[in-house]
Scaffold this motif. Structure first.
Motif, PDB file in Angstrom:
ATOM      1  N   ALA A   1     -23.961  21.705  23.542  1.00 26.97           N
ATOM      2  CA  ALA A   1     -22.892  21.970  22.585  1.00 26.97           C
ATOM      3  C   ALA A   1     -23.356  21.876  21.133  1.00 26.97           C
ATOM      4  CB  ALA A   1     -21.746  21.002  22.830  1.00 26.97           C
ATOM      5  N   GLY A   2     -24.193  20.911  20.808  1.00 35.42           N
ATOM      6  CA  GLY A   2     -24.662  20.769  19.423  1.00 35.42           C
ATOM      7  C   GLY A   2     -25.382  21.999  18.943  1.00 35.42           C
ATOM      8  N   TRP A   3     -26.289  22.519  19.766  1.00 30.91           N
ATOM      9  CA  TRP A   3     -27.039  23.716  19.384  1.00 30.91           C
ATOM     10  C   TRP A   3     -26.108  24.921  19.278  1.00 30.91           C
ATOM     11  CZ3 TRP A   3     -30.964  24.881  16.753  1.00 30.91           C
ATOM     12  CH2 TRP A   3     -31.570  26.123  16.839  1.00 30.91           C
ATOM     13  N   GLN A   4     -25.142  25.002  20.169  1.00 31.99           N
ATOM     14  CA  GLN A   4     -24.178  26.110  20.115  1.00 31.99           C
ATOM     15  C   GLN A   4     -23.367  26.057  18.821  1.00 31.99           C
ATOM     16  OE1 GLN A   4     -21.998  25.594  23.740  1.00 31.99           O
ATOM     17  NE2 GLN A   4     -23.500  26.675  24.989  1.00 31.99           N
ATOM     18  N   GLN A   5     -22.984  24.852  18.412  1.00 27.51           N
ATOM     19  CA  GLN A   5     -22.229  24.713  17.163  1.00 27.51           C
ATOM     20  C   GLN A   5     -23.067  25.165  15.970  1.00 27.51           C
ATOM     21  OE1 GLN A   5     -19.994  20.956  16.609  1.00 27.51           O
ATOM     22  NE2 GLN A   5     -20.634  20.518  18.709  1.00 27.51           N
ATOM     23  N   ILE A   6     -24.321  24.782  15.960  1.00 37.51           N
ATOM     24  CA  ILE A   6     -25.198  25.168  14.854  1.00 37.51           C
ATOM     25  C   ILE A   6     -25.373  26.680  14.831  1.00 37.51           C
ATOM     26  CG2 ILE A   6     -27.584  25.078  14.014  1.00 37.51           C
ATOM     27  CD1 ILE A   6     -27.610  22.126  14.892  1.00 37.51           C
TER      28      ILE A   6
ATOM     29  N   THR B   1     -25.864  31.581   9.207  1.00 35.25           N
ATOM     30  CA  THR B   1     -25.705  32.919   8.630  1.00 35.25           C
ATOM     31  C   THR B   1     -27.063  33.398   8.143  1.00 35.25           C
ATOM     32  OG1 THR B   1     -25.199  32.025   6.444  1.00 35.25           O
ATOM     33  CG2 THR B   1     -23.334  32.488   7.889  1.00 35.25           C
ATOM     34  N   GLY B   2     -27.182  34.689   7.895  1.00 38.89           N
ATOM     35  CA  GLY B   2     -28.425  35.267   7.377  1.00 38.89           C
ATOM     36  C   GLY B   2     -29.268  35.822   8.506  1.00 38.89           C
ATOM     37  N   SER B   3     -30.051  36.849   8.189  1.00 36.49           N
ATOM     38  CA  SER B   3     -30.884  37.450   9.224  1.00 36.49           C
ATOM     39  C   SER B   3     -32.357  37.067   9.047  1.00 36.49           C
ATOM     40  CB  SER B   3     -30.720  38.965   9.228  1.00 36.49           C
ATOM     41  OG  SER B   3     -31.053  39.486   7.961  1.00 36.49           O
TER      42      SER B   3
ATOM     43  N   VAL C   1     -23.420  23.060   4.067  1.00 38.58           N
ATOM     44  CA  VAL C   1     -23.266  21.620   4.245  1.00 38.58           C
ATOM     45  C   VAL C   1     -21.929  21.309   4.891  1.00 38.58           C
ATOM     46  CG1 VAL C   1     -23.105  19.406   3.037  1.00 38.58           C
ATOM     47  CG2 VAL C   1     -24.819  21.076   2.336  1.00 38.58           C
ATOM     48  N   SER C   2     -20.884  22.015   4.480  1.00 35.91           N
ATOM     49  CA  SER C   2     -19.559  21.755   5.061  1.00 35.91           C
ATOM     50  C   SER C   2     -19.543  22.077   6.557  1.00 35.91           C
ATOM     51  CB  SER C   2     -18.469  22.526   4.317  1.00 35.91           C
ATOM     52  OG  SER C   2     -18.665  23.911   4.451  1.00 35.91           O
ATOM     53  N   ASP C   3     -20.208  23.180   6.968  1.00 33.34           N
ATOM     54  CA  ASP C   3     -20.296  23.499   8.390  1.00 33.34           C
ATOM     55  C   ASP C   3     -21.156  22.480   9.133  1.00 33.34           C
ATOM     56  OD1 ASP C   3     -18.651  25.710   8.310  1.00 33.34           O
ATOM     57  OD2 ASP C   3     -20.300  27.132   7.985  1.00 33.34           O
ATOM     58  N   LEU C   4     -22.210  22.035   8.483  1.00 31.55           N
ATOM     59  CA  LEU C   4     -23.087  21.034   9.087  1.00 31.55           C
ATOM     60  C   LEU C   4     -22.339  19.727   9.335  1.00 31.55           C
ATOM     61  CD1 LEU C   4     -26.007  20.825  10.004  1.00 31.55           C
ATOM     62  CD2 LEU C   4     -26.608  19.998   7.736  1.00 31.55           C
TER      63      LEU C   4
ATOM     64  N   LYS D   1     -19.286  19.422  10.063  1.00 31.65           N
ATOM     65  CA  LYS D   1     -18.299  19.615  11.123  1.00 31.65           C
ATOM     66  C   LYS D   1     -18.894  19.480  12.526  1.00 31.65           C
ATOM     67  CE  LYS D   1     -15.628  22.905   8.381  1.00 31.65           C
ATOM     68  NZ  LYS D   1     -15.258  24.328   8.270  1.00 31.65           N
ATOM     69  N   ILE D   2     -20.203  19.575  12.618  1.00 29.00           N
ATOM     70  CA  ILE D   2     -20.859  19.545  13.930  1.00 29.00           C
ATOM     71  C   ILE D   2     -20.717  18.157  14.539  1.00 29.00           C
ATOM     72  CG2 ILE D   2     -23.076  19.733  15.124  1.00 29.00           C
ATOM     73  CD1 ILE D   2     -23.823  21.867  13.068  1.00 29.00           C
ATOM     74  N   LYS D   3     -20.260  18.152  15.770  1.00 28.74           N
ATOM     75  CA  LYS D   3     -20.078  16.893  16.493  1.00 28.74           C
ATOM     76  C   LYS D   3     -21.354  16.565  17.248  1.00 28.74           C
ATOM     77  CE  LYS D   3     -15.161  17.470  16.895  1.00 28.74           C
ATOM     78  NZ  LYS D   3     -14.397  18.634  17.259  1.00 28.74           N
ATOM     79  N   ILE D   4     -21.958  15.450  16.899  1.00 26.32           N
ATOM     80  CA  ILE D   4     -23.170  14.995  17.577  1.00 26.32           C
ATOM     81  C   ILE D   4     -22.755  13.951  18.599  1.00 26.32           C
ATOM     82  CG2 ILE D   4     -25.378  13.819  17.290  1.00 26.32           C
ATOM     83  CD1 ILE D   4     -25.413  15.005  14.423  1.00 26.32           C
TER      84      ILE D   4
END
Length: 82
Positions: free
Chosen positions: A5-10, A15-17, A24-27, A29-32
């Motif tokens: 799940a952690g990797w899926q959240q990341i 974004t970006g190719s 940072v805000s998305d980071l 939010k990730i539940k470890i």
């Protein structure tokens, strides 16, 4: 975090190719997942056992290599002397 799940959240938030980035805000939010101490100890013990086994196996391999080399040398010397 390579799997699960952690990797899926990341991955979901990256974004970006060419240069991947995550805000940072998305980071934040990730539940470890929390791993309890007894499970952490079991994992640590397993890793330590694996490391000891690798050392033993590497010593065995090294000794067998030396044994095989000496046997081959003996065979060659015996053939040369005959």
């Amino acid at each position: 975090m390579e799997y699960g799940a952690g990797w899926q959240q990341i991955n979901f938030n990256i974004t970006g190719s060419t240069v991947k980035k995550i805000s940072v805000s998305d980071l934040r939010k990730i539940k470890i997942p929390q791993i309890d101490l007894s499970t952490q100890k079991k994992i640590k013990d397993l890793i330590e056992l694996w490391e000891r086994e690798k050392k033993v196996l590497n010593k065995i391999i090294s000794k067998k290599n030396n044994l095989y080399k000496s046997i081959i040398e003996e065979i060659i010397v015996d053939k040369e002397s005959n």
